[in-house]
Design a protein around this motif. Structure first.
Motif, PDB file in Angstrom:
ATOM      1  N   SER A 138       0.816  -1.206   0.000  1.00  0.00           N
ATOM      2  CA  SER A 138       0.000   0.000   0.000  1.00  0.00           C
ATOM      3  C   SER A 138       0.850   1.256   0.000  1.00  0.00           C
ATOM      4  N   LEU A 139       1.924   1.251   0.768  1.00  0.00           N
ATOM      5  CA  LEU A 139       2.814   2.411   0.837  1.00  0.00           C
ATOM      6  C   LEU A 139       3.470   2.684  -0.516  1.00  0.00           C
ATOM      7  N   SER A 140       3.980   1.656  -1.148  1.00  0.00           N
ATOM      8  CA  SER A 140       4.693   1.854  -2.415  1.00  0.00           C
ATOM      9  C   SER A 140       3.761   2.309  -3.527  1.00  0.00           C
ATOM     10  N   SER A 141       2.561   1.735  -3.602  1.00  0.00           N
ATOM     11  CA  SER A 141       1.626   2.160  -4.649  1.00  0.00           C
ATOM     12  C   SER A 141       1.103   3.566  -4.376  1.00  0.00           C
ATOM     13  N   VAL A 183       0.944   9.468  -5.613  1.00  0.00           N
ATOM     14  CA  VAL A 183       1.069  10.862  -5.167  1.00  0.00           C
ATOM     15  C   VAL A 183       2.223  11.564  -5.886  1.00  0.00           C
ATOM     16  N   GLN A 184       3.309  10.819  -6.162  1.00  0.00           N
ATOM     17  CA  GLN A 184       4.423  11.410  -6.915  1.00  0.00           C
ATOM     18  C   GLN A 184       3.982  11.844  -8.305  1.00  0.00           C
ATOM     19  N   ALA A 185       3.085  11.074  -8.909  1.00  0.00           N
ATOM     20  CA  ALA A 185       2.583  11.442 -10.239  1.00  0.00           C
ATOM     21  C   ALA A 185       1.667  12.650 -10.186  1.00  0.00           C
ATOM     22  N   ARG A 186       1.193  13.002  -8.992  1.00  0.00           N
ATOM     23  CA  ARG A 186       0.389  14.215  -8.818  1.00  0.00           C
ATOM     24  C   ARG A 186       1.233  15.410  -8.423  1.00  0.00           C
ATOM     25  N   THR A 187       2.302  15.174  -7.619  1.00  0.00           N
ATOM     26  CA  THR A 187       3.062  16.285  -7.044  1.00  0.00           C
ATOM     27  C   THR A 187       4.413  16.515  -7.706  1.00  0.00           C
ATOM     28  N   GLY A 188       5.038  15.463  -8.191  1.00  0.00           N
ATOM     29  CA  GLY A 188       6.379  15.573  -8.760  1.00  0.00           C
ATOM     30  C   GLY A 188       7.450  15.837  -7.714  1.00  0.00           C
ATOM     31  N   ASP A 189       7.139  15.631  -6.448  1.00  0.00           N
ATOM     32  CA  ASP A 189       8.058  15.933  -5.348  1.00  0.00           C
ATOM     33  C   ASP A 189       8.044  14.760  -4.364  1.00  0.00           C
ATOM     34  N   LEU A 197       5.937  11.778   0.335  1.00  0.00           N
ATOM     35  CA  LEU A 197       6.103  10.970   1.542  1.00  0.00           C
ATOM     36  C   LEU A 197       5.284  11.544   2.698  1.00  0.00           C
ATOM     37  N   VAL A 198       5.296  12.852   2.862  1.00  0.00           N
ATOM     38  CA  VAL A 198       4.514  13.478   3.932  1.00  0.00           C
ATOM     39  C   VAL A 198       3.030  13.161   3.761  1.00  0.00           C
ATOM     40  N   GLU A 199       2.532  13.317   2.536  1.00  0.00           N
ATOM     41  CA  GLU A 199       1.119  13.061   2.269  1.00  0.00           C
ATOM     42  C   GLU A 199       0.764  11.593   2.467  1.00  0.00           C
ATOM     43  N   VAL A 200       1.600  10.710   1.968  1.00  0.00           N
ATOM     44  CA  VAL A 200       1.322   9.274   2.071  1.00  0.00           C
ATOM     45  C   VAL A 200       1.413   8.793   3.515  1.00  0.00           C
ATOM     46  N   LYS A 201       2.395   9.285   4.263  1.00  0.00           N
ATOM     47  CA  LYS A 201       2.529   8.880   5.666  1.00  0.00           C
ATOM     48  C   LYS A 201       1.293   9.274   6.471  1.00  0.00           C
ATOM     49  N   ASP A 202       0.756  10.450   6.208  1.00  0.00           N
ATOM     50  CA  ASP A 202      -0.438  10.901   6.920  1.00  0.00           C
ATOM     51  C   ASP A 202      -1.619   9.982   6.617  1.00  0.00           C
ATOM     52  N   TRP A 203      -1.774   9.630   5.329  1.00  0.00           N
ATOM     53  CA  TRP A 203      -2.853   8.711   4.942  1.00  0.00           C
ATOM     54  C   TRP A 203      -2.661   7.332   5.560  1.00  0.00           C
ATOM     55  N   LEU A 204      -1.440   6.815   5.502  1.00  0.00           N
ATOM     56  CA  LEU A 204      -1.156   5.478   6.009  1.00  0.00           C
ATOM     57  C   LEU A 204      -1.316   5.415   7.525  1.00  0.00           C
ATOM     58  N   PHE A 248      -9.686   2.861   2.853  1.00  0.00           N
ATOM     59  CA  PHE A 248     -10.698   3.880   2.576  1.00  0.00           C
ATOM     60  C   PHE A 248     -11.292   4.496   3.843  1.00  0.00           C
ATOM     61  N   HIS A 249     -10.489   4.565   4.895  1.00  0.00           N
ATOM     62  CA  HIS A 249     -10.983   5.113   6.157  1.00  0.00           C
ATOM     63  C   HIS A 249     -11.505   6.543   5.994  1.00  0.00           C
ATOM     64  N   GLN A 250     -10.830   7.349   5.191  1.00  0.00           N
ATOM     65  CA  GLN A 250     -11.247   8.741   5.013  1.00  0.00           C
ATOM     66  C   GLN A 250     -12.572   8.820   4.272  1.00  0.00           C
ATOM     67  N   LEU A 251     -12.724   7.986   3.246  1.00  0.00           N
ATOM     68  CA  LEU A 251     -13.972   7.958   2.482  1.00  0.00           C
ATOM     69  C   LEU A 251     -15.125   7.493   3.367  1.00  0.00           C
ATOM     70  N   PHE A 252     -14.883   6.449   4.153  1.00  0.00           N
ATOM     71  CA  PHE A 252     -15.924   5.930   5.040  1.00  0.00           C
ATOM     72  C   PHE A 252     -16.331   6.978   6.065  1.00  0.00           C
ATOM     73  N   ALA A 253     -15.334   7.707   6.604  1.00  0.00           N
ATOM     74  CA  ALA A 253     -15.618   8.729   7.614  1.00  0.00           C
ATOM     75  C   ALA A 253     -16.463   9.856   7.023  1.00  0.00           C
ATOM     76  N   ARG A 254     -16.136  10.264   5.797  1.00  0.00           N
ATOM     77  CA  ARG A 254     -16.915  11.313   5.145  1.00  0.00           C
ATOM     78  C   ARG A 254     -18.343  10.853   4.873  1.00  0.00           C
ATOM     79  N   ALA A 255     -18.479   9.597   4.423  1.00  0.00           N
ATOM     80  CA  ALA A 255     -19.812   9.068   4.129  1.00  0.00           C
ATOM     81  C   ALA A 255     -20.658   9.006   5.398  1.00  0.00           C
ATOM     82  N   THR A 256     -20.041   8.612   6.513  1.00  0.00           N
ATOM     83  CA  THR A 256     -20.753   8.537   7.783  1.00  0.00           C
ATOM     84  C   THR A 256     -21.174   9.922   8.252  1.00  0.00           C
ATOM     85  N   ALA A 257     -20.262  10.898   8.071  1.00  0.00           N
ATOM     86  CA  ALA A 257     -20.566  12.272   8.476  1.00  0.00           C
ATOM     87  C   ALA A 257     -21.729  12.834   7.667  1.00  0.00           C
ATOM     88  N   VAL A 258     -21.732  12.588   6.360  1.00  0.00           N
ATOM     89  CA  VAL A 258     -22.817  13.064   5.497  1.00  0.00           C
ATOM     90  C   VAL A 258     -24.128  12.399   5.877  1.00  0.00           C
TER      91      VAL A 258
END
Length: 294
Positions: free
Chosen positions: A228-231, A236-242, A247-254, A276-286
Protein backbone atom coordinates in the motif's frame (compact mmCIF):
# COMPACT_ATOMS: atom_id res chain seq x y z
CA UNK A 1 19.41 6.37 -12.24
CA UNK A 2 18.56 9.73 -13.82
CA UNK A 3 15.71 11.63 -12.21
CA UNK A 4 12.64 11.31 -14.47
CA UNK A 5 10.64 14.13 -12.84
CA UNK A 6 11.30 16.52 -15.71
CA UNK A 7 9.50 14.07 -18.03
CA UNK A 8 6.48 13.84 -15.73
CA UNK A 9 3.33 15.68 -16.76
CA UNK A 10 1.53 16.13 -13.44
CA UNK A 11 -2.10 15.00 -13.48
CA UNK A 12 -4.91 15.45 -10.98
CA UNK A 13 -5.93 11.84 -11.62
CA UNK A 14 -2.74 10.01 -12.65
CA UNK A 15 -2.91 6.65 -14.41
CA UNK A 16 -1.04 4.13 -12.27
CA UNK A 17 -0.12 0.57 -13.27
CA UNK A 18 0.57 -2.05 -10.62
CA UNK A 19 2.56 -5.14 -11.58
CA UNK A 20 2.18 -7.56 -8.69
CA UNK A 21 0.78 -10.77 -7.28
CA UNK A 22 -2.70 -11.35 -5.92
CA UNK A 23 -4.24 -11.68 -2.47
CA UNK A 24 -7.72 -13.22 -2.49
CA UNK A 25 -8.47 -11.74 0.95
CA UNK A 26 -7.90 -8.26 -0.50
CA UNK A 27 -5.31 -6.99 1.97
CA UNK A 28 -2.06 -7.14 -0.01
CA UNK A 29 -0.72 -7.40 -3.55
CA UNK A 30 -2.73 -6.17 -6.53
CA UNK A 31 -5.91 -5.79 -4.50
CA UNK A 32 -4.20 -3.56 -1.93
CA UNK A 33 -2.46 -1.59 -4.68
CA UNK A 34 -5.71 -0.77 -6.46
CA UNK A 35 -7.30 0.36 -3.19
CA UNK A 36 -4.25 2.42 -2.32
CA UNK A 37 -4.11 4.05 -5.75
CA UNK A 38 -7.80 4.96 -5.64
CA UNK A 39 -7.60 6.24 -2.06
CA UNK A 40 -4.77 8.56 -3.08
CA UNK A 41 -6.48 9.99 -6.15
CA UNK A 42 -5.21 7.77 -8.97
CA UNK A 43 -6.76 5.58 -11.64
CA UNK A 44 -5.47 2.07 -11.00
CA UNK A 45 -4.59 -0.59 -13.56
CA UNK A 46 -3.22 -4.06 -12.88
CA UNK A 47 -0.99 -6.66 -14.49
CA UNK A 48 -0.84 -9.97 -12.63
CA UNK A 49 2.65 -11.39 -12.12
CA UNK A 50 1.63 -14.25 -9.80
CA UNK A 51 -1.51 -15.87 -8.47
CA UNK A 52 -1.16 -16.34 -4.72
CA UNK A 53 -3.41 -18.49 -2.55
CA UNK A 54 -3.05 -16.68 0.77
CA UNK A 55 -5.03 -15.24 3.63
CA UNK A 56 -4.27 -13.20 6.75
CA UNK A 57 -2.54 -16.21 8.33
CA UNK A 58 -0.15 -17.16 5.55
CA UNK A 59 0.64 -18.21 1.99
CA UNK A 60 -0.61 -21.61 0.84
CA UNK A 61 0.40 -21.74 -2.80
CA UNK A 62 1.84 -19.61 -5.61
CA UNK A 63 1.15 -20.05 -9.32
CA UNK A 64 3.22 -18.04 -11.80
CA UNK A 65 1.57 -17.64 -15.23
CA UNK A 66 3.78 -18.00 -18.33
CA UNK A 67 5.92 -14.94 -18.97
CA UNK A 68 4.48 -14.68 -22.48
CA UNK A 69 1.10 -13.96 -20.90
CA UNK A 70 2.71 -11.48 -18.51
CA UNK A 71 4.16 -9.62 -21.50
CA UNK A 72 0.81 -9.78 -23.29
CA UNK A 73 -0.80 -8.05 -20.30
CA UNK A 74 1.91 -5.38 -20.18
CA UNK A 75 1.67 -4.70 -23.90
CA UNK A 76 -2.12 -4.57 -23.80
CA UNK A 77 -1.97 -1.74 -21.27
CA UNK A 78 0.96 0.24 -22.67
CA UNK A 79 -0.22 -0.03 -26.30
CA UNK A 80 -3.44 1.76 -25.33
CA UNK A 81 -2.99 3.81 -22.14
CA UNK A 82 -0.47 6.50 -21.23
CA UNK A 83 1.00 5.28 -17.95
CA UNK A 84 2.00 8.07 -15.57
CA UNK A 85 3.58 5.78 -12.99
CA UNK A 86 4.16 2.10 -12.36
CA UNK A 87 4.49 0.25 -9.09
CA UNK A 88 6.27 -3.10 -9.25
CA UNK A 89 5.60 -5.60 -6.49
CA UNK A 90 5.92 -9.37 -6.30
CA UNK A 91 7.89 -10.79 -9.24
CA UNK A 92 8.53 -14.24 -7.75
CA UNK A 93 10.92 -15.72 -10.35
CA UNK A 94 13.94 -14.90 -12.47
CA UNK A 95 12.14 -15.07 -15.82
CA UNK A 96 9.42 -12.74 -14.54
CA UNK A 97 11.99 -10.16 -13.45
CA UNK A 98 13.73 -10.45 -16.81
CA UNK A 99 10.47 -9.88 -18.70
CA UNK A 100 9.46 -6.86 -16.62
CA UNK A 101 12.92 -5.35 -17.08
CA UNK A 102 12.69 -5.87 -20.84
CA UNK A 103 9.30 -4.13 -20.93
CA UNK A 104 10.63 -1.22 -18.85
CA UNK A 105 13.46 -0.68 -21.32
CA UNK A 106 10.92 -0.39 -24.15
CA UNK A 107 8.15 1.46 -22.31
CA UNK A 108 9.56 3.54 -19.45
CA UNK A 109 6.87 5.46 -17.51
CA UNK A 110 8.04 8.72 -15.90
CA UNK A 111 7.75 7.26 -12.37
CA UNK A 112 8.74 3.71 -11.44
CA UNK A 113 8.52 2.46 -7.85
CA UNK A 114 9.86 -0.97 -6.91
CA UNK A 115 8.68 -2.74 -3.78
CA UNK A 116 11.18 -5.63 -3.59
CA UNK A 117 8.75 -8.23 -2.27
CA UNK A 118 10.70 -11.15 -0.84
CA UNK A 119 8.92 -12.30 2.31
CA UNK A 120 5.27 -11.93 3.35
CA UNK A 121 4.21 -10.50 6.72
CA UNK A 122 3.51 -14.10 7.75
CA UNK A 123 7.15 -15.03 7.05
CA UNK A 124 6.40 -16.99 3.87
CA UNK A 125 8.95 -16.52 1.10
CA UNK A 126 7.65 -14.83 -2.07
CA UNK A 127 10.84 -14.65 -4.17
CA UNK A 128 12.99 -17.53 -5.37
CA UNK A 129 16.50 -17.27 -3.92
CA UNK A 130 17.85 -17.76 -7.44
CA UNK A 131 16.15 -14.50 -8.45
CA UNK A 132 17.67 -12.28 -5.75
CA UNK A 133 20.54 -11.01 -7.90
CA UNK A 134 18.21 -10.27 -10.79
CA UNK A 135 16.09 -8.18 -8.45
CA UNK A 136 19.20 -6.29 -7.32
CA UNK A 137 20.07 -5.67 -10.98
CA UNK A 138 16.57 -4.29 -11.60
CA UNK A 139 16.92 -1.52 -9.00
CA UNK A 140 19.02 0.88 -11.15
CA UNK A 141 16.15 0.91 -13.67
CA UNK A 142 13.66 2.46 -11.23
CA UNK A 143 13.24 5.80 -9.43
CA UNK A 144 12.34 4.64 -5.92
CA UNK A 145 12.88 1.34 -4.12
CA UNK A 146 10.94 0.62 -0.92
CA UNK A 147 12.47 -2.31 1.01
CA UNK A 148 11.56 -3.13 4.59
CA UNK A 149 14.41 -3.75 7.03
CA UNK A 150 14.87 -7.48 6.23
CA UNK A 151 14.65 -6.85 2.46
CA UNK A 152 17.15 -4.00 2.67
CA UNK A 153 19.62 -6.37 4.31
CA UNK A 154 19.11 -9.04 1.64
CA UNK A 155 19.63 -6.52 -1.16
CA UNK A 156 22.95 -5.51 0.40
CA UNK A 157 24.00 -9.00 1.49
CA UNK A 158 24.24 -7.82 5.11
CA UNK A 159 22.62 -8.56 8.48
CA UNK A 160 19.33 -6.75 9.17
CA UNK A 161 19.64 -3.39 10.88
CA UNK A 162 18.91 -3.43 14.59
CA UNK A 163 18.39 0.33 14.93
CA UNK A 164 17.02 3.17 12.85
CA UNK A 165 20.49 4.67 12.48
CA UNK A 166 21.79 1.38 11.07
CA UNK A 167 18.85 1.18 8.66
CA UNK A 168 19.59 4.68 7.37
CA UNK A 169 23.24 3.73 6.85
CA UNK A 170 22.18 0.69 4.85
CA UNK A 171 19.81 2.83 2.82
CA UNK A 172 22.67 5.16 2.01
CA UNK A 173 24.84 2.28 0.85
CA UNK A 174 22.08 0.91 -1.38
CA UNK A 175 21.49 4.36 -2.89
CA UNK A 176 25.20 4.86 -3.52
CA UNK A 177 25.45 1.42 -5.13
CA UNK A 178 22.43 1.81 -7.41
CA UNK A 179 21.99 5.56 -7.90
CA UNK A 180 18.36 5.24 -6.83
CA UNK A 181 16.36 6.91 -4.06
CA UNK A 182 15.66 4.44 -1.25
CA UNK A 183 12.64 4.66 1.02
CA UNK A 184 13.92 3.24 4.31
CA UNK A 185 11.06 2.01 6.48
CA UNK A 186 11.09 1.65 10.26
CA UNK A 187 8.04 -0.53 10.69
CA UNK A 188 10.02 -3.67 11.50
CA UNK A 189 12.08 -1.97 14.21
CA UNK A 190 11.05 -2.07 17.85
CA UNK A 191 10.99 1.66 18.47
CA UNK A 192 8.38 4.03 19.89
CA UNK A 193 8.02 6.02 16.70
CA UNK A 194 7.62 4.63 13.19
CA UNK A 195 9.94 6.64 10.95
CA UNK A 196 10.30 6.42 7.19
CA UNK A 197 12.99 8.25 5.24
CA UNK A 198 13.93 8.98 1.66
CA UNK A 199 17.66 8.45 1.19
CA UNK A 200 19.57 9.56 -1.90
CA UNK A 201 23.32 10.04 -2.25
CA UNK A 202 23.16 11.43 -5.79
CA UNK A 203 21.80 14.90 -5.00
CA UNK A 204 18.31 14.19 -6.31
CA UNK A 205 16.65 15.32 -3.06
CA UNK A 206 16.88 18.60 -1.14
CA UNK A 207 18.81 16.68 1.54
CA UNK A 208 20.49 13.28 1.42
CA UNK A 209 18.02 12.06 4.06
CA UNK A 210 14.41 13.30 4.25
CA UNK A 211 12.77 11.75 7.31
CA UNK A 212 9.13 11.68 8.38
CA UNK A 213 8.43 10.14 11.80
CA UNK A 214 5.01 9.56 13.35
CA UNK A 215 3.94 7.66 16.49
CA UNK A 216 3.76 3.90 16.09
CA UNK A 217 0.23 2.52 15.79
CA UNK A 218 -0.15 -0.56 17.97
CA UNK A 219 -2.10 -3.04 15.85
CA UNK A 220 -1.45 -6.50 14.47
CA UNK A 221 -3.43 -5.59 11.36
CA UNK A 222 -0.57 -4.51 9.11
CA UNK A 223 -1.07 -6.98 6.24
CA UNK A 224 -0.16 -5.32 2.94
CA UNK A 225 1.33 -2.17 4.46
CA UNK A 226 4.39 -2.30 2.19
CA UNK A 227 2.30 -2.84 -0.93
CA UNK A 228 0.00 0.00 0.00
CA UNK A 229 2.81 2.41 0.84
CA UNK A 230 4.69 1.85 -2.41
CA UNK A 231 1.63 2.16 -4.65
CA UNK A 232 0.55 5.30 -2.77
CA UNK A 233 4.00 6.82 -3.30
CA UNK A 234 3.79 6.15 -7.05
CA UNK A 235 0.34 7.73 -7.18
CA UNK A 236 1.07 10.86 -5.17
CA UNK A 237 4.42 11.41 -6.91
CA UNK A 238 2.58 11.44 -10.24
CA UNK A 239 0.39 14.22 -8.82
CA UNK A 240 3.06 16.29 -7.04
CA UNK A 241 6.38 15.57 -8.76
CA UNK A 242 8.06 15.93 -5.35
CA UNK A 243 9.21 12.83 -3.45
CA UNK A 244 9.45 14.60 -0.09
CA UNK A 245 5.97 16.09 -0.39
CA UNK A 246 4.66 12.72 -1.52
CA UNK A 247 6.10 10.97 1.54
CA UNK A 248 4.51 13.48 3.93
CA UNK A 249 1.12 13.06 2.27
CA UNK A 250 1.32 9.27 2.07
CA UNK A 251 2.53 8.88 5.67
CA UNK A 252 -0.44 10.90 6.92
CA UNK A 253 -2.85 8.71 4.94
CA UNK A 254 -1.16 5.48 6.01
CA UNK A 255 -1.10 6.51 9.66
CA UNK A 256 -4.89 6.79 9.69
CA UNK A 257 -5.26 3.60 7.65
CA UNK A 258 -3.36 1.75 10.39
CA UNK A 259 -5.22 3.54 13.18
CA UNK A 260 -8.54 2.33 11.75
CA UNK A 261 -7.37 -1.13 10.68
CA UNK A 262 -9.00 -2.87 13.65
CA UNK A 263 -12.41 -1.56 12.55
CA UNK A 264 -12.48 -3.91 9.55
CA UNK A 265 -12.31 -7.23 11.46
CA UNK A 266 -11.02 -9.16 8.42
CA UNK A 267 -9.38 -12.54 9.02
CA UNK A 268 -7.96 -14.32 12.04
CA UNK A 269 -4.30 -13.41 11.50
CA UNK A 270 -2.62 -10.16 10.48
CA UNK A 271 -5.54 -8.29 8.97
CA UNK A 272 -5.44 -5.52 6.36
CA UNK A 273 -5.18 -1.78 6.85
CA UNK A 274 -8.23 0.39 6.21
CA UNK A 275 -7.43 1.95 2.82
CA UNK A 276 -10.70 3.88 2.58
CA UNK A 277 -10.98 5.11 6.16
CA UNK A 278 -11.25 8.74 5.01
CA UNK A 279 -13.97 7.96 2.48
CA UNK A 280 -15.92 5.93 5.04
CA UNK A 281 -15.62 8.73 7.61
CA UNK A 282 -16.91 11.31 5.15
CA UNK A 283 -19.81 9.07 4.13
CA UNK A 284 -20.75 8.54 7.78
CA UNK A 285 -20.57 12.27 8.48
CA UNK A 286 -22.82 13.06 5.50
CA UNK A 287 -25.28 10.34 6.51
CA UNK A 288 -25.42 11.69 10.06
CA UNK A 289 -25.91 15.24 8.83
CA UNK A 290 -28.67 14.18 6.44
CA UNK A 291 -30.42 12.23 9.19
CA UNK A 292 -30.29 15.32 11.42
CA UNK A 293 -31.90 17.47 8.73
CA UNK A 294 -34.81 15.06 8.41
Amino acid sequence: MTDQTSQLALRQTPRILSIAGTDPTGGAGIQADLKSIAANGGYGMAVISALVAQNTRGVRSVHTPPVAFLRAQLNAVSDDVTIDAVKIGMLAQLDVITEVRSWLMECRPPVVVLDPVMVATSGDRLLDRSAEQALRDLIPQVDLVTPNVPELAVLLGEHPAATWAEALEQGGRLSARTGVTVLVKGGHLNETSCPDALVNTQGLLSHSVVEVALPRIRTRNTHGTGCSLSSAMATVQARTGDWAQSLVEVKDWLQDALAHADDLEVGQGNGPIHHFHQLFARATAVSTLTAGVR
